[in-house]
Design an enzyme around this catalytic site. Structure first.
Site, PDB file in Angstrom:
ATOM      1  N   HIS A 168      21.646  67.534  24.373  1.00 37.63           N
ATOM      2  CA  HIS A 168      21.942  66.884  23.095  1.00 37.63           C
ATOM      3  C   HIS A 168      22.495  67.926  22.138  1.00 37.63           C
ATOM      4  CE1 HIS A 168      21.455  64.482  19.455  1.00 37.63           C
ATOM      5  NE2 HIS A 168      21.367  63.448  20.264  1.00 37.63           N
ATOM      6  N   ASP A 173      19.355  58.328  26.203  1.00 40.53           N
ATOM      7  CA  ASP A 173      20.008  57.530  27.257  1.00 40.53           C
ATOM      8  C   ASP A 173      19.373  57.691  28.625  1.00 40.53           C
ATOM      9  OD1 ASP A 173      22.860  58.414  25.449  1.00 40.53           O
ATOM     10  OD2 ASP A 173      22.105  56.363  25.660  1.00 40.53           O
TER      11      ASP A 173
END
Ligand code: SDX
Length: 428
Positions: free
Chosen positions: A307, A364
Site C-alpha cells: 500500500h 483488497d
C-alpha cells in the site's frame, strides 16, 4: 510562532511556511516556490506531495489508523449503517434519527433510472466488463440531467445531482449484473433499506418472492462502509482533478470509476481472486509464487499486498479478514482460496522482502472472498468497491469546490529535444 522551512539554492536562502494539520501532520507550503526561485519540485506518483487540505478522512499509515470525520473505522463498521456513514462523510456530522430518515427518504425518491438508459445495454457485447459499462452509464447521467452541467447552479441543484447519484448507482450496478446474466432487470423496492434494495435488484427475479438475507446484508453494509473513503487515493485524486476544471459531478465520478478499475487500485480485489485461483490451479506451490513476486524480472506481484500509505497494516484488512471467517461460517461456505490466502499471508509476513518493504495485506486481499461467498461474480468486485467509495468521491469533489481549490495543472521537468529547425522532407 509559525514554523518555517529554509531552502538554500545557488547560495541564496528562501523561506517557506510550514502548515500543521489537526493531527500534527506537517507540510511545507511551496505555492510560492517557482515564482521565488524558478525551481519546481519533482515527486513521481506524488508520494511526498499533498494536493489539498481536507477534513474528511484521516489515516496514519504507520499506526494503521483510519477515521472518517474523526470517527474510527472500527466503530463505524460495527455500529453504523452505510447511509449513516454516507451522511457523515458528506455533511461532516453523524445524523440524528430524523436527519437519517429524511436522507433515506430523499434517496428513495431517485432510485429509478431513466427508462432510455436500458437501451445502452443492447449495444454492449455480452462479455463487456461491468466497470466499462458503469463508467459510461454514470457519465451519461449528465446528458439525462443537463442542468448538472452548469457549474453555477444553485446548492439545491448540486444536492439534487448528489442524491440522484447516490440513489441510482446501486440500481445501475444491479442492472449491469442482470445484463451480464441475461436476466430481466429488477426495479427498486423502496420499502427496503439501501443495501437490501441493492440485493433485491441483484438477486431478485420477477417470478418469485425474494427476501434479502440479513447475514449477507450485514456483511455488505460493513464492506461498503470500509470502502467509503480513503483520502487522496488514485481515484479520489482523479475525481478532484476532473472536477477542478468545472466538469460536472457525473463526469468526475465516471473518471473516478475508470481510475479505480486499474488492478493496482480498486481492480486489485478482482486480481486477488484470479491470483489465488491461479495458484490453486497451479498446485498451490506458495514458495514458487512468493519467489516470483520478489523477482524484479518477473512482472508478477502479490495482488492485495502492499500500500502507498499503510506500511504496517491496513486496518480495513484486519476487519475484513475477521468478517471473512464469520460470514463463511454463517453461510456454511467452504472456500479453498481462503485457506490459500491465509497461508500466503503467513508466508509473506515471515519473509524479509515483504517485511522490509512494509508490504502487508490491504483492503483488497480478503474482500473478494466475501463477495464470492455472497454470490457476487468476480468481474463485479470492483463495482462493489465503487458502490462503497461513492460517498467519499462525492465528498472530496464537494470539498474541492467549497475550498475554491484551483484547477489542477502540475508542472514537469522537460527531457526532450532542445530547439531545432524544421527539415524539409527530401533532406531527412
Ligand atoms: C487500493 O491509495 C489508496 O488508499 C488505495 C486504496 C483505497 O482505499 O483507495 O487503499 C485501495 O488501491 C489498495 C491497493 C490495491 N493494489 C494492490 O493490491 C496491487 C498490488 N500492490 C502494489 O502494486 C503496490 O503495493 C501499490 C500499488 C499498492 C503501492 O505501490 P507503491 O506505493 O508505488 O510502492 P512501489 O510500487 O514503489 O513498491 C515499493 C517496493 C518495490 O520494490 P523495490 O523497488 O523497493 O525493490 O515494494 C515492492 C515494489 O516492487 N512491491 C511489491 C508489491 N507491492 C510493492 N512486490 C511484490 N508484490 C507486491 N504486491
Amino acid at each position: 510562532m509559525s514554523e518555517i522551512a529554509k531552502i538554500e539554492l545557488e547560495g541564496k536562502f528562501y523561506e517557506f511556511p510550514v502548515i500543521t494539520g489537526t493531527e500534527d501532520e506537517k507540510a511545507i507550503d511551496i505555492s510560492s516556490l517557482r515564482s521565488a526561485t524558478g525551481y519546481i519540485t519533482l515527486d513521481r506518483g506524488f508520494k511526498n506531495t499533498g494536493s489539498c487540505m481536507s477534513a474528511i478522512t484521516f489515516l496514519d499509515g504507520e499506526k494503521g489508523i483510519l477515521r472518517y470525520r474523526g470517527y474510527p473505522i472500527e466503530q463505524l463498521a460495527e455500529e453504523a449503517s452505510f447511509l449513516e456513514v454516507t451522511y457523515l462523510i458528506l455533511k461532516g456530522e453523524l445524523p440524528t434519527r430524523e436527519q437519517l430518515a429524511n436522507f433515506e427518504a430523499t434517496i428513495d425518491k431517485h432510485t429509478l433510472v431513466h427508462e432510455d438508459m436500458k437501451r445502452f445495454f443492447e449495444a454492449y457485447p455480452a462479455q463487456a466488463h461491468p466497470m466499462g459499462i458503469l463508467a459510461s452509464m454514470i457519465c451519461s447521467m449528465s446528458t439525462f440531467y443537463p442542468e448538472s452541467q452548469d457549474p453555477n447552479r444553485s446548492k439545491e441543484m448540486f444536492d439534487l445531482s448528489i442524491n440522484r447519484l447516490l440513489a441510482k448507482l446501486p440500481t445501475l450496478a444491479a442492472m449491469v449484473y442482470k445484463n451480464a446474466m441475461r436476466h430481466p432487470f429488477m426495479y427498486p423496492k423502496n420499502d427496503l433499506g439501501y443495501v437490501e434494495n441493492f440485493m433485491y435488484m441483484m438477486y431478485g427475479m420477477p417470478t418469485e418472492e425474494y427476501t434479502p438475507s440479513p447475514v449477507i446484508a450485514k456483511a455488505l453494509n460493513k464492506l461498503l462502509i470500509l470502502h467509503a473513503d480513503h483520502e487522496q487515493n488514485c481515484s479520489a485524486s482523479t475525481v478532484r482533478i476532473v472536477g477542478s476544471s468545472q466538469a460536472n459531478l457525473y463526469a468526475a465520478i465516471s473518471a473516478g470509476i475508470s481510475a479505480l478499475w486499474g488492478p493496482l487500485h480498486g481492480g486489485a480485489n478482482q486480481a486477488v481472486i484470479e491470483m489465488l485461483e491461479m495458484i490453486q490451479n497451479d498446485g498451490g506451490d506458495l514458495d514458487k509464487w512468493i519467489a516470483k513476486a520478489k523477482d524484479k524480472d518477473d512482472p508478477f506481484r502479490l495482488m492485495g499486498f502492499g500500500h502507498r500509505v499503510y506500511k504496517n497494516f491496513d486496518p480495513r484488512a484486519t476487519i475484513i479478514k475477521k468478517a471473512c471467517d464469520d460470514i463463511l461460517d454463517e453461510l456454511g461456505v467452504q472456500d479453498p482460496t481462503l485457506a490459500i490466502a491465509k497461508k500466503l499471508e503467513e508466508v509473506a509476513l515471515n519473509d524479509e522482502y515483504f517485511k522490509s518493504r512494509g508490504l502487508y495485506p490491504n483492503v483488497d486481499f480478503y474482500s473478494g472472498i466475501i463477495y464470492r461467498a455472497i454470490g457476487i461474480p468476480t468481474e463485479m468486485f470492483t463495482v462493489m468497491f465503487a458502490l462503497g467509495r461513492l460517498p467519499g468521491w462525492i465528498a472530496q469533489w464537494q470539498e474541492m469546490l467549497d475550498n475554491n481549490d484551483p484547477i489542477g495543472r502540475p508542472r514537469q521537468v522537460y527531457t526532450g529535444a532542445v530547439r531545432r529547425n524544421y527539415v524539409p522532407m527530401d533532406e531527412r
